[in-house]
Design a protein around this motif. Sequence first.
Motif, PDB file in Angstrom:
ATOM      1  N   ASN A  28       0.769  -1.245  -0.054  1.00 20.15           N
ATOM      2  CA  ASN A  28      -0.061   0.014   0.153  1.00 20.15           C
ATOM      3  C   ASN A  28       0.793   1.292   0.037  1.00 20.15           C
ATOM      4  OD1 ASN A  28      -2.372  -1.082  -0.139  1.00 20.15           O
ATOM      5  ND2 ASN A  28      -2.757  -1.271   2.037  1.00 20.15           N
ATOM      6  N   LEU A  29       1.947   1.187   0.469  1.00 16.00           N
ATOM      7  CA  LEU A  29       2.983   2.289   0.584  1.00 16.00           C
ATOM      8  C   LEU A  29       3.453   2.690  -0.979  1.00 16.00           C
ATOM      9  CD1 LEU A  29       4.340   4.634   2.164  1.00 16.00           C
ATOM     10  CD2 LEU A  29       6.376   2.809   2.753  1.00 16.00           C
ATOM     11  N   ILE A  30       3.934   1.479  -1.598  1.00 18.33           N
ATOM     12  CA  ILE A  30       4.379   1.502  -2.791  1.00 18.33           C
ATOM     13  C   ILE A  30       2.951   2.298  -3.660  1.00 18.33           C
ATOM     14  CG2 ILE A  30       5.181   0.472  -5.114  1.00 18.33           C
ATOM     15  CD1 ILE A  30       6.394  -1.325  -2.831  1.00 18.33           C
ATOM     16  N   ASP A  77      -0.446  12.597   0.228  1.00 17.94           N
ATOM     17  CA  ASP A  77       0.775  12.980   0.909  1.00 17.94           C
ATOM     18  C   ASP A  77       0.524  12.434   2.342  1.00 17.94           C
ATOM     19  OD1 ASP A  77       3.002  14.036   0.666  1.00 17.94           O
ATOM     20  OD2 ASP A  77       2.083  16.007  -0.028  1.00 17.94           O
ATOM     21  N   ASN A  78      -0.524  12.579   3.010  1.00 15.33           N
ATOM     22  CA  ASN A  78      -0.984  12.312   4.101  1.00 15.33           C
ATOM     23  C   ASN A  78      -1.062  10.769   4.269  1.00 15.33           C
ATOM     24  OD1 ASN A  78      -2.377  12.820   6.983  1.00 15.33           O
ATOM     25  ND2 ASN A  78      -3.907  11.692   6.248  1.00 15.33           N
ATOM     26  N   LEU A  79      -1.429   9.964   3.210  1.00 17.67           N
ATOM     27  CA  LEU A  79      -1.290   8.567   3.377  1.00 17.67           C
ATOM     28  C   LEU A  79      -0.113   7.777   3.259  1.00 17.67           C
ATOM     29  CD1 LEU A  79      -3.387   5.830   3.163  1.00 17.67           C
ATOM     30  CD2 LEU A  79      -3.014   6.167   0.742  1.00 17.67           C
ATOM     31  N   VAL A  80       0.785   8.495   2.584  1.00 16.45           N
ATOM     32  CA  VAL A  80       2.198   8.190   2.502  1.00 16.45           C
ATOM     33  C   VAL A  80       2.978   8.346   3.860  1.00 16.45           C
ATOM     34  CG1 VAL A  80       4.530   8.498   1.536  1.00 16.45           C
ATOM     35  CG2 VAL A  80       2.636   8.398   0.266  1.00 16.45           C
ATOM     36  N   TYR A  81       2.528   9.216   4.445  1.00 17.17           N
ATOM     37  CA  TYR A  81       3.007   9.683   6.060  1.00 17.17           C
ATOM     38  C   TYR A  81       2.591   8.787   7.006  1.00 17.17           C
ATOM     39  CZ  TYR A  81       3.759  12.462  10.070  1.00 17.17           C
ATOM     40  OH  TYR A  81       4.424  12.891  11.345  1.00 17.17           O
ATOM     41  N   THR A  82       1.331   8.516   6.840  1.00 15.91           N
ATOM     42  CA  THR A  82       0.620   7.538   7.715  1.00 15.91           C
ATOM     43  C   THR A  82       1.004   6.032   7.865  1.00 15.91           C
ATOM     44  OG1 THR A  82      -1.614   9.118   7.753  1.00 15.91           O
ATOM     45  CG2 THR A  82      -1.656   6.739   8.828  1.00 15.91           C
ATOM     46  N   ILE A  83       1.190   5.647   6.638  1.00 17.09           N
ATOM     47  CA  ILE A  83       1.613   4.391   6.329  1.00 17.09           C
ATOM     48  C   ILE A  83       3.067   4.277   6.797  1.00 17.09           C
ATOM     49  CG2 ILE A  83       2.102   2.640   4.741  1.00 17.09           C
ATOM     50  CD1 ILE A  83      -0.348   3.544   3.409  1.00 17.09           C
ATOM     51  N   THR A  84       3.899   5.165   6.308  1.00 18.77           N
ATOM     52  CA  THR A  84       5.346   5.172   6.636  1.00 18.77           C
ATOM     53  C   THR A  84       5.530   5.071   8.203  1.00 18.77           C
ATOM     54  OG1 THR A  84       5.912   6.380   4.537  1.00 18.77           O
ATOM     55  CG2 THR A  84       7.449   6.190   6.559  1.00 18.77           C
ATOM     56  N   ALA A 119      -8.469  20.622  -7.759  1.00 20.20           N
ATOM     57  CA  ALA A 119      -8.660  19.401  -6.894  1.00 20.20           C
ATOM     58  C   ALA A 119      -7.402  18.572  -6.731  1.00 20.20           C
ATOM     59  CB  ALA A 119      -9.690  18.633  -7.918  1.00 20.20           C
ATOM     60  N   LEU A 120      -6.449  18.428  -7.742  1.00 14.94           N
ATOM     61  CA  LEU A 120      -5.297  17.660  -7.615  1.00 14.94           C
ATOM     62  C   LEU A 120      -4.377  18.607  -6.590  1.00 14.94           C
ATOM     63  CD1 LEU A 120      -4.423  17.151 -11.172  1.00 14.94           C
ATOM     64  CD2 LEU A 120      -4.896  15.325  -9.588  1.00 14.94           C
ATOM     65  N   LYS A 121      -4.099  19.868  -6.709  1.00 13.72           N
ATOM     66  CA  LYS A 121      -3.515  20.450  -5.400  1.00 13.72           C
ATOM     67  C   LYS A 121      -4.125  20.479  -4.225  1.00 13.72           C
ATOM     68  CE  LYS A 121      -1.443  25.078  -4.857  1.00 13.72           C
ATOM     69  NZ  LYS A 121      -1.243  26.299  -5.216  1.00 13.72           N
ATOM     70  N   SER A 161       0.716   6.861  -6.552  1.00  7.91           N
ATOM     71  CA  SER A 161      -0.555   7.739  -6.796  1.00  7.91           C
ATOM     72  C   SER A 161      -0.097   9.108  -6.755  1.00  7.91           C
ATOM     73  CB  SER A 161      -1.548   7.412  -6.016  1.00  7.91           C
ATOM     74  OG  SER A 161      -2.090   5.774  -6.145  1.00  7.91           O
ATOM     75  N   LEU A 162       0.712   9.428  -5.608  1.00  8.59           N
ATOM     76  CA  LEU A 162       1.339  10.775  -5.261  1.00  8.59           C
ATOM     77  C   LEU A 162       2.084  11.398  -6.264  1.00  8.59           C
ATOM     78  CD1 LEU A 162       1.474  13.137  -3.364  1.00  8.59           C
ATOM     79  CD2 LEU A 162       3.413  11.802  -2.343  1.00  8.59           C
ATOM     80  N   ILE A 163       2.717  10.563  -6.936  1.00  8.33           N
ATOM     81  CA  ILE A 163       3.762  10.778  -8.138  1.00  8.33           C
ATOM     82  C   ILE A 163       2.891  11.319  -9.266  1.00  8.33           C
ATOM     83  CG2 ILE A 163       5.479  10.128  -9.861  1.00  8.33           C
ATOM     84  CD1 ILE A 163       6.692   8.671  -7.796  1.00  8.33           C
ATOM     85  N   LEU A 164       2.010  10.478  -9.710  1.00  6.79           N
ATOM     86  CA  LEU A 164       0.940  10.571 -10.830  1.00  6.79           C
ATOM     87  C   LEU A 164       0.092  11.976 -10.516  1.00  6.79           C
ATOM     88  CD1 LEU A 164      -0.370   6.917 -11.426  1.00  6.79           C
ATOM     89  CD2 LEU A 164       1.196   8.515 -12.933  1.00  6.79           C
TER      90      LEU A 164
END
Length: 205
Positions: free
Chosen positions: A11-13, A175-182, A165-167, A18-21
């Motif tokens: 899920n982190l990957i 961003d928050n999802l990556v931070y939370t999972i990390t 909407a993207l920004k 998704s964040l990069i896209l």
Amino acid sequence: MDPRSFPTKGNLILAKNSLILARQGYELMDKKRNILIRELMGLIDEAKDIQEEIDKTFTYAYQCLQRANIEHGISTVEELAYTVPIEDSIRIQTRSIMGTEIPKVKYEKENTRPTYAFSTSRESIDIARDAFCRVKELTLKLSEVENAAYRLASSIKKTQKRANALKNITIPMYDNLVYTITNALEEKEREEFTRLKVIKRMKNK
């Protein structure tokens, strides 16, 4: 709970990808918006110039018509006007600017040969006819430019909405999802490391 938010390496990957896209999408939307704005600004300037020329040409054309009416009489000029063929050569084509369909007006310039006899008219008729032909050309051009400007403005509005909407939503969410999972994975690793140390001490006793 959304399965994508489970603290797993998979899920982190996915979240990082998704964040990069999302960031790439925002950059593309921003570039598209800027290109469309530049195009729109150019069309606005062009429309302003055409409108000014139309105003001058209209004024001149009606002055010519007034002179023709005086020299020939209104009824005669009206009869001569009926000899002008109906315009039926106008065709609308389109071209694309960053995915936005822009109209392109095509038409055949009418034959410069008058549809009335020279023996029954004076030069004022010819001058008035040429002036109104120019008015028609400018009006067609203005309609093309103004319609293109309207479509670009509509596309800019949609692009801005997607970029916002993207920004403001998508990028912060991932961003928050990556931070939370990390953080969750790091915490899990620390717990595992502590557990292994405890087990090791117990074995050494």
